[in-house]
Design a protein around this motif. Structure first.
Motif, mmCIF file in Angstrom:
data_model
loop_
_atom_site.group_PDB
_atom_site.id
_atom_site.type_symbol
_atom_site.label_atom_id
_atom_site.label_comp_id
_atom_site.label_asym_id
_atom_site.label_seq_id
_atom_site.Cartn_x
_atom_site.Cartn_y
_atom_site.Cartn_z
ATOM 1 N N ARG A 1 0.837 -1.196 0.000
ATOM 2 C CA ARG A 1 0.000 0.000 0.000
ATOM 3 C C ARG A 1 0.876 1.252 0.000
ATOM 4 N N THR A 2 1.929 1.237 0.812
ATOM 5 C CA THR A 2 2.832 2.393 0.866
ATOM 6 C C THR A 2 3.556 2.584 -0.462
ATOM 7 N N ALA A 3 3.972 1.476 -1.072
ATOM 8 C CA ALA A 3 4.682 1.569 -2.345
ATOM 9 C C ALA A 3 3.773 2.106 -3.449
ATOM 10 N N ILE A 4 2.537 1.635 -3.499
ATOM 11 C CA ILE A 4 1.603 2.103 -4.529
ATOM 12 C C ILE A 4 1.285 3.578 -4.332
ATOM 13 N N LEU A 5 1.086 3.973 -3.064
ATOM 14 C CA LEU A 5 0.800 5.380 -2.781
ATOM 15 C C LEU A 5 1.974 6.266 -3.177
ATOM 16 N N THR A 6 3.189 5.816 -2.862
ATOM 17 C CA THR A 6 4.374 6.584 -3.238
ATOM 18 C C THR A 6 4.516 6.681 -4.746
ATOM 19 N N LEU A 7 4.249 5.580 -5.442
ATOM 20 C CA LEU A 7 4.331 5.578 -6.905
ATOM 21 C C LEU A 7 3.308 6.542 -7.512
ATOM 22 N N CYS A 8 2.112 6.557 -6.971
ATOM 23 C CA CYS A 8 1.070 7.460 -7.491
ATOM 24 C C CYS A 8 1.461 8.915 -7.278
ATOM 25 N N PHE A 9 1.979 9.234 -6.089
ATOM 26 C CA PHE A 9 2.388 10.609 -5.824
ATOM 27 C C PHE A 9 3.551 11.025 -6.716
ATOM 28 N N CYS A 10 4.466 10.116 -6.954
ATOM 29 C CA CYS A 10 5.590 10.428 -7.850
ATOM 30 C C CYS A 10 5.095 10.659 -9.278
ATOM 31 N N PHE A 11 4.147 9.828 -9.705
ATOM 32 C CA PHE A 11 3.607 9.976 -11.051
ATOM 33 C C PHE A 11 2.896 11.323 -11.220
ATOM 34 N N LEU A 12 2.210 11.782 -10.165
ATOM 35 C CA LEU A 12 1.454 13.021 -10.246
ATOM 36 C C LEU A 12 2.330 14.261 -10.091
ATOM 37 N N TYR A 13 3.263 14.212 -9.144
ATOM 38 C CA TYR A 13 3.952 15.443 -8.749
ATOM 39 C C TYR A 13 5.414 15.514 -9.164
ATOM 40 N N ALA A 14 6.009 14.410 -9.565
ATOM 41 C CA ALA A 14 7.410 14.470 -10.002
ATOM 42 C C ALA A 14 7.602 15.368 -11.224
ATOM 43 N N PRO A 15 6.723 15.307 -12.243
ATOM 44 C CA PRO A 15 6.898 16.242 -13.372
ATOM 45 C C PRO A 15 6.814 17.707 -12.952
ATOM 46 N N MET A 16 5.911 18.018 -12.018
ATOM 47 C CA MET A 16 5.812 19.404 -11.551
ATOM 48 C C MET A 16 7.072 19.820 -10.803
ATOM 49 N N LEU A 17 7.579 18.912 -9.962
ATOM 50 C CA LEU A 17 8.801 19.215 -9.225
ATOM 51 C C LEU A 17 9.975 19.418 -10.173
ATOM 52 N N LEU A 18 10.060 18.578 -11.198
ATOM 53 C CA LEU A 18 11.130 18.716 -12.193
ATOM 54 C C LEU A 18 11.008 20.048 -12.929
ATOM 55 N N LEU A 19 9.796 20.442 -13.237
ATOM 56 C CA LEU A 19 9.584 21.715 -13.925
ATOM 57 C C LEU A 19 10.052 22.872 -13.052
ATOM 58 N N VAL A 20 9.735 22.838 -11.757
ATOM 59 C CA VAL A 20 10.151 23.917 -10.853
ATOM 60 C C VAL A 20 11.673 23.956 -10.733
ATOM 61 N N VAL A 21 12.290 22.803 -10.638
ATOM 62 C CA VAL A 21 13.755 22.755 -10.516
ATOM 63 C C VAL A 21 14.421 23.362 -11.747
ATOM 64 N N TYR A 22 13.954 22.989 -12.935
ATOM 65 C CA TYR A 22 14.571 23.486 -14.163
ATOM 66 C C TYR A 22 14.204 24.939 -14.464
ATOM 67 N N SER A 23 13.247 25.492 -13.738
ATOM 68 C CA SER A 23 12.967 26.915 -13.918
ATOM 69 C C SER A 23 14.086 27.784 -13.350
ATOM 70 N N PHE A 24 14.917 27.202 -12.479
ATOM 71 C CA PHE A 24 16.060 27.923 -11.910
ATOM 72 C C PHE A 24 17.363 27.547 -12.616
ATOM 73 N N ASN A 25 17.243 26.987 -13.801
ATOM 74 C CA ASN A 25 18.415 26.603 -14.576
ATOM 75 C C ASN A 25 18.858 27.770 -15.455
ATOM 76 N N SER A 26 20.153 28.042 -15.493
ATOM 77 C CA SER A 26 20.669 29.157 -16.293
ATOM 78 C C SER A 26 20.813 28.803 -17.767
ATOM 79 N N SER A 27 20.761 27.522 -18.092
ATOM 80 C CA SER A 27 20.962 27.094 -19.467
ATOM 81 C C SER A 27 19.722 27.381 -20.308
ATOM 82 N N PRO A 28 19.910 27.774 -21.572
ATOM 83 C CA PRO A 28 18.760 27.943 -22.470
ATOM 84 C C PRO A 28 18.148 26.618 -22.905
ATOM 85 N N LEU A 29 18.819 25.510 -22.623
ATOM 86 C CA LEU A 29 18.300 24.185 -22.933
ATOM 87 C C LEU A 29 17.619 23.632 -21.698
#
Length: 281
Positions: free
Chosen positions: A12-40
């Motif tokens: 149950r814990t693993a499935i819940l963690t997987l679901c949260f990662c699937f939902l929020y990992a892309p958003m977290l990645l987007l926020v992290v790369y918004s502070f990137n100095s590279s144009p890529l």
């Protein structure tokens, strides 16, 4: 009767963690790369707020954000007014001639494809312009009318469900004491369905702010909403400026959602306390 404590399964814990990662990992990645100095957007160089400075100096993007927020707020407000009236008619007026057709037409935008809705509204505005001379051109007004059209259906469903759960005895008691139906509605019914009204407003605001297809049909060259601006930018390649903009939107939406959740939670606790006091009395 003894109750067994809930067993915390590792699955149950693993499935819940997987679901949260699937939902929020892309958003977290987007926020992290918004502070990137590279144009890529896929190559990390070092921490920087360069793209936030670029965003705040982009007049076209700022205008698109302002237009979308304005339309979303106005459309959500009007949708709440119309959706509340429609829900009251369906729930409180009972069966009347044409009630089935009214309910069907009200909920039709929920299942109607956006392409069909946008095309039908475009044809309507063109026919009105040719016949009545209004609207003179398509822009903010036509987008607002289109968004009110489909947002009202979502708001009415939310408020409809809340109205069906209310205890009618409170309203009946108020009318027995001499209150008019209009006063009962504004003094008793509206406060009781306030959480549903807030929820419907937030839902309509989000749907309007997120709409791309319908707005693309009913707008003109002088009005570009935020989804349209982002879509046009992404088609030429992912711009790190979009990451900064999306991060700011996530931040603002998160704060507004948290405040709304706290207010509704406090209102629900107050309602439960009042019910308990009334029961004990």
């Amino acid at each position: 009767m003894n109750t067994l404590p809930a067993i915390r399964s590792p699955w149950r814990t693993a499935i819940l963690t997987l679901c949260f990662c699937f939902l929020y990992a892309p958003m977290l990645l987007l926020v992290v790369y918004s502070f990137n100095s590279s144009p890529l957007v896929t190559v990390w160089e070092h921490f920087s707020v360069h793209w936030y400075r670029v965003l705040f100096h982009d007049d076209a993007m700022i205008d698109a954000v302002t237009l979308s927020l304005t339309i979303a707020a106005l459309a959500a407000t009007m949708a709440v007014v119309l959706g509340t009236i429609a829900a009251v008619v369906i729930v409180r007026f009972g069966r009347f001639r044409g009630s089935t057709g009214f309910a069907f037409m009200l909920t039709a935008p929920l299942v109607m494809p956006d392409v069909i809705t946008g095309l039908s509204l475009l044809l309507l505005f063109v026919a009105m312009a040719n016949t009545l001379g209004w609207p003179g051109d398509r822009g903010m007004l036509t987008i607002w009318l289109a968004h009110v059209t489909f947002c009202t259906a979502y708001v009415s469903v939310v408020i409809n469900a809340r109205l069906r759960e209310l205890d009618h005895s409170i309203e009946e008691a108020a009318m027995d004491l001499g209150a008019t139906p209009l006063k009962v509605f504004f003094v008793i019914t509206v406060p009781m369905i306030a959480p549903a009204i807030v929820t419907g407003w937030l839902l309509a605001f989000t749907l309007s702010l997120d709409d791309l297809v319908i707005a693309s049909f009913v707008t003109g060259p002088g009005a570009t909403t935020l989804p349209m601006a982002i879509f046009a930018t992404v088609r030429r390649g992912v711009n790190p400026e979009i990451n900064a903009l999306a991060s700011l939107i996530l931040f603002v939406v998160g704060i507004v959602g948290f405040i709304a959740w706290r207010l509704m939670a406090n209102e629900e606790k107050k309602r439960l306390r009042d019910i308990q006091k009334a029961t004990r009395g």
